[in-house]
Scaffold this motif. Structure first.
Motif, PDB file in Angstrom:
ATOM      1  N   ILE A  49       0.691  -1.007   0.279  1.00  0.00           N
ATOM      2  CA  ILE A  49      -0.066   0.142  -0.002  1.00  0.00           C
ATOM      3  C   ILE A  49       0.824   1.190   0.066  1.00  0.00           C
ATOM      4  CG2 ILE A  49      -1.819   1.193   1.139  1.00  0.00           C
ATOM      5  CD1 ILE A  49      -2.659  -1.615   2.252  1.00  0.00           C
ATOM      6  N   LEU A  50       2.277   0.832   0.805  1.00  0.00           N
ATOM      7  CA  LEU A  50       2.547   2.402   1.203  1.00  0.00           C
ATOM      8  C   LEU A  50       4.285   1.926   1.217  1.00  0.00           C
ATOM      9  CD1 LEU A  50       3.307   5.273   0.851  1.00  0.00           C
ATOM     10  CD2 LEU A  50       2.650   5.791   3.349  1.00  0.00           C
ATOM     11  N   TRP A  51       5.175   2.301   0.419  1.00  0.00           N
ATOM     12  CA  TRP A  51       6.431   2.044   0.680  1.00  0.00           C
ATOM     13  C   TRP A  51       6.974   3.289  -0.063  1.00  0.00           C
ATOM     14  CZ3 TRP A  51      10.732   1.633  -2.681  1.00  0.00           C
ATOM     15  CH2 TRP A  51      12.304   1.437  -1.686  1.00  0.00           C
ATOM     16  N   LYS A  52       7.954   3.416   0.817  1.00  0.00           N
ATOM     17  CA  LYS A  52       8.775   4.538   0.419  1.00  0.00           C
ATOM     18  C   LYS A  52      10.763   4.402   0.961  1.00  0.00           C
ATOM     19  CE  LYS A  52       6.109   7.044  -1.785  1.00  0.00           C
ATOM     20  NZ  LYS A  52       6.225   7.800  -3.299  1.00  0.00           N
ATOM     21  N   PRO A  53      11.631   4.920   0.697  1.00  0.00           N
ATOM     22  CA  PRO A  53      13.051   4.473   1.493  1.00  0.00           C
ATOM     23  C   PRO A  53      13.265   5.379   2.876  1.00  0.00           C
ATOM     24  CG  PRO A  53      13.481   4.914  -1.062  1.00  0.00           C
ATOM     25  CD  PRO A  53      11.934   4.915  -0.886  1.00  0.00           C
ATOM     26  N   ALA A  54      12.077   6.586   2.673  1.00  0.00           N
ATOM     27  CA  ALA A  54      12.112   7.420   3.800  1.00  0.00           C
ATOM     28  C   ALA A  54      11.509   6.374   4.969  1.00  0.00           C
ATOM     29  CB  ALA A  54      11.650   8.654   3.452  1.00  0.00           C
ATOM     30  N   ILE A  55      10.954   5.324   5.266  1.00  0.00           N
ATOM     31  CA  ILE A  55       9.855   4.964   5.968  1.00  0.00           C
ATOM     32  C   ILE A  55      10.117   3.173   6.237  1.00  0.00           C
ATOM     33  CG2 ILE A  55       8.016   6.385   5.862  1.00  0.00           C
ATOM     34  CD1 ILE A  55       6.185   4.169   4.207  1.00  0.00           C
ATOM     35  N   ARG A  56      10.390   3.234   7.401  1.00  0.00           N
ATOM     36  CA  ARG A  56      10.367   1.102   7.272  1.00  0.00           C
ATOM     37  C   ARG A  56       9.329   0.918   8.824  1.00  0.00           C
ATOM     38  NH1 ARG A  56      14.932   1.884  10.052  1.00  0.00           N
ATOM     39  NH2 ARG A  56      16.030   1.014   8.894  1.00  0.00           N
ATOM     40  N   TRP A  57       8.188   0.163   8.407  1.00  0.00           N
ATOM     41  CA  TRP A  57       6.982  -0.569   8.552  1.00  0.00           C
ATOM     42  C   TRP A  57       7.078  -1.507   9.616  1.00  0.00           C
ATOM     43  CZ3 TRP A  57       2.451   1.520   8.434  1.00  0.00           C
ATOM     44  CH2 TRP A  57       2.000   1.668   7.826  1.00  0.00           C
ATOM     45  N   LYS A  58       6.890  -1.512  11.293  1.00  0.00           N
ATOM     46  CA  LYS A  58       6.874  -2.321  12.625  1.00  0.00           C
ATOM     47  C   LYS A  58       6.089  -3.098  12.847  1.00  0.00           C
ATOM     48  CE  LYS A  58      11.929  -1.176  13.160  1.00  0.00           C
ATOM     49  NZ  LYS A  58      13.129  -2.161  13.444  1.00  0.00           N
ATOM     50  N   VAL A  59       5.378  -4.314  11.941  1.00  0.00           N
ATOM     51  CA  VAL A  59       4.578  -4.849  12.457  1.00  0.00           C
ATOM     52  C   VAL A  59       4.697  -5.680  14.496  1.00  0.00           C
ATOM     53  CG1 VAL A  59       3.109  -7.118  12.252  1.00  0.00           C
ATOM     54  CG2 VAL A  59       3.679  -5.506  10.685  1.00  0.00           C
ATOM     55  N   THR A  60       3.112  -5.365  15.058  1.00  0.00           N
ATOM     56  CA  THR A  60       3.838  -4.752  16.263  1.00  0.00           C
ATOM     57  C   THR A  60       2.842  -6.215  16.507  1.00  0.00           C
ATOM     58  OG1 THR A  60       2.079  -3.153  16.751  1.00  0.00           O
ATOM     59  CG2 THR A  60       4.049  -2.883  16.957  1.00  0.00           C
ATOM     60  N   GLN A  61       2.118  -6.348  16.393  1.00  0.00           N
ATOM     61  CA  GLN A  61       0.597  -7.669  16.644  1.00  0.00           C
ATOM     62  C   GLN A  61       0.034  -7.832  15.853  1.00  0.00           C
ATOM     63  OE1 GLN A  61      -1.875  -6.059  20.231  1.00  0.00           O
ATOM     64  NE2 GLN A  61      -3.415  -7.557  19.285  1.00  0.00           N
ATOM     65  N   ILE A  62      -0.314  -9.271  15.383  1.00  0.00           N
ATOM     66  CA  ILE A  62      -1.170  -9.760  14.257  1.00  0.00           C
ATOM     67  C   ILE A  62      -2.324 -10.044  15.279  1.00  0.00           C
ATOM     68  CG2 ILE A  62      -1.672 -11.418  12.428  1.00  0.00           C
ATOM     69  CD1 ILE A  62       1.227 -11.288  12.008  1.00  0.00           C
ATOM     70  N   ASP A  63      -4.040 -10.230  14.947  1.00  0.00           N
ATOM     71  CA  ASP A  63      -4.811 -10.661  15.139  1.00  0.00           C
ATOM     72  C   ASP A  63      -5.394 -11.970  14.484  1.00  0.00           C
ATOM     73  OD1 ASP A  63      -4.220  -8.771  17.664  1.00  0.00           O
ATOM     74  OD2 ASP A  63      -6.355  -7.564  16.990  1.00  0.00           O
ATOM     75  N   VAL A  64      -5.616 -13.166  14.759  1.00  0.00           N
ATOM     76  CA  VAL A  64      -6.239 -14.659  13.787  1.00  0.00           C
ATOM     77  C   VAL A  64      -7.940 -13.965  14.471  1.00  0.00           C
ATOM     78  CG1 VAL A  64      -6.219 -16.505  13.783  1.00  0.00           C
ATOM     79  CG2 VAL A  64      -4.274 -15.527  14.124  1.00  0.00           C
ATOM     80  N   ALA A 112       0.555  -1.963  13.290  1.00  0.00           N
ATOM     81  CA  ALA A 112       1.809  -1.788  12.790  1.00  0.00           C
ATOM     82  C   ALA A 112       2.022  -0.042  12.823  1.00  0.00           C
ATOM     83  CB  ALA A 112       2.045  -2.101  11.759  1.00  0.00           C
ATOM     84  N   TYR A 113       3.502   0.018  12.641  1.00  0.00           N
ATOM     85  CA  TYR A 113       3.635   1.506  12.638  1.00  0.00           C
ATOM     86  C   TYR A 113       4.422   1.795  11.720  1.00  0.00           C
ATOM     87  CZ  TYR A 113       7.369   0.360  16.502  1.00  0.00           C
ATOM     88  OH  TYR A 113       8.724  -0.171  17.123  1.00  0.00           O
ATOM     89  N   PHE A 114       5.483   3.445  11.909  1.00  0.00           N
ATOM     90  CA  PHE A 114       6.024   2.638  10.642  1.00  0.00           C
ATOM     91  C   PHE A 114       7.291   4.237  11.141  1.00  0.00           C
ATOM     92  CE2 PHE A 114       3.329   6.298   8.660  1.00  0.00           C
ATOM     93  CZ  PHE A 114       3.974   7.392   8.760  1.00  0.00           C
ATOM     94  N   GLU A 115       8.409   3.832  11.349  1.00  0.00           N
ATOM     95  CA  GLU A 115       9.518   4.606  11.176  1.00  0.00           C
ATOM     96  C   GLU A 115      10.412   5.325  10.532  1.00  0.00           C
ATOM     97  OE1 GLU A 115      11.246   2.354  15.927  1.00  0.00           O
ATOM     98  OE2 GLU A 115      12.048   2.377  13.666  1.00  0.00           O
ATOM     99  N   LEU A 116      10.698   7.043  10.608  1.00  0.00           N
ATOM    100  CA  LEU A 116      11.656   7.413   9.203  1.00  0.00           C
ATOM    101  C   LEU A 116      12.817   6.572   9.670  1.00  0.00           C
ATOM    102  CD1 LEU A 116      10.238  10.943   9.810  1.00  0.00           C
ATOM    103  CD2 LEU A 116       8.745   9.387   8.387  1.00  0.00           C
ATOM    104  N   THR A 117      13.604   6.618   8.520  1.00  0.00           N
ATOM    105  CA  THR A 117      14.834   5.796   8.486  1.00  0.00           C
ATOM    106  C   THR A 117      15.616   6.978   8.235  1.00  0.00           C
ATOM    107  OG1 THR A 117      14.873   5.693   5.983  1.00  0.00           O
ATOM    108  CG2 THR A 117      13.178   3.368   7.129  1.00  0.00           C
ATOM    109  N   ASP A 118      17.268   7.221   7.503  1.00  0.00           N
ATOM    110  CA  ASP A 118      17.873   7.490   7.401  1.00  0.00           C
ATOM    111  C   ASP A 118      18.270   8.243   6.338  1.00  0.00           C
ATOM    112  OD1 ASP A 118      19.188   7.251  10.038  1.00  0.00           O
ATOM    113  OD2 ASP A 118      20.867   5.615   9.312  1.00  0.00           O
ATOM    114  N   ARG A 119      17.505   7.283   4.934  1.00  0.00           N
ATOM    115  CA  ARG A 119      17.053   7.820   4.024  1.00  0.00           C
ATOM    116  C   ARG A 119      15.572   9.393   3.608  1.00  0.00           C
ATOM    117  NH1 ARG A 119      16.716   2.709   0.417  1.00  0.00           N
ATOM    118  NH2 ARG A 119      17.358   4.529  -1.614  1.00  0.00           N
TER     119      ARG A 119
END
Length: 213
Positions: A49-64, A112-119
């Motif tokens: 859905i959204l990918w950019k070099p400037a961000i990195r996704w972090k998955v914290t939980q998955i509900d079944v 999930a959330y995303f973090e800004l990367t060094d890029r």
């Protein structure tokens, strides 16, 4: 130093589909799925859905959201990949029939959330990418069709915003064993990383787990 926050708020994305196969890496010949979606597959859904070099996704939980059901199928696969240096590949010479143990009728909620990367540049902010993701997810936009482990198993999705009721997970609890967390591309060689997954009343907490090679 960047003044704005480098971590976004939490996002929740519901995904579902007819079949799924989150392949166990120890099964080299026949495809056998993990019991539930892996964190790397969930990250792939978000990046579709959204990918950019400037961000990195972090998955914290998955509900079944649906009971774990299995389906054994046989299908034709190609046993080779065509090199760009060759003139072609005769499919009949490379066709192989393999069995696959797949998941059937699956649905999950990804936290999930995303973090800004060094890029990230000066114009890149958490607000900017948050608005981009929300807009794209609401409209069903994606860079490529999200899939549930294998590209032939396309996934539907919809975002769940703050104030909306979360779908209820299943009530099951069980130890899921060691599960693929993600692939580490930071070194000279790509390395798989694993964590000990456990289903607790339909929820798998990921960010609290220790990740090992």
């Amino acid at each position: 130093m960047r003044g704005s926050p480098v971590r976004s708020n939490d996002f929740r994305l519901m995904v579902w589909g007819r079949n799924a196969c989150f392949t166990r890496p120890e099964m080299k010949v026949e495809r056998v799925s993990y019991d539930i979606m892996t964190p790397s597959a969930a990250r792939g859904m978000l990046e579709a859905i959204l990918w950019k070099p400037a961000i990195r996704w972090k998955v914290t939980q998955i509900d079944v959201l649906k009971p774990i059901k299995w389906e054994l199928v046989r299908r034709n696969e190609l046993g080779a990949v065509m090199s760009p240096r060759t003139t072609g590949l005769f499919i009949e010479d490379q066709r192989q029939q393999r069995a696959g143990l797949l998941l059937r009728d699956v649905a999950y909620t990804i936290h999930a959330y995303f973090e800004l990367t060094d890029r990230a540049g000066e114009e890149d902010t958490v607000v900017k990418f948050t608005e981009m993701f929300v807009r794209r997810a609401e409209k069903g936009q994606c860079f490529h069709r999200p899939y549930l482990g294998c590209r032939e198993f396309a996934a539907d999705f919809r975002p769940i915003f703050n104030g909306q009721t979360l779908p209820a997970p299943i009530s099951a609890s069980q130890d899921l064993g060691w599960m693929l967390y993600d692939i580490d591309f930071s070194g000279a060689q790509t390395m798989p990383r694993f964590f000990r997954a456990s289903l607790d009343k339909g929820r798998v907490m990921i960010d609290e787990k220790e990740v090992r090679p």
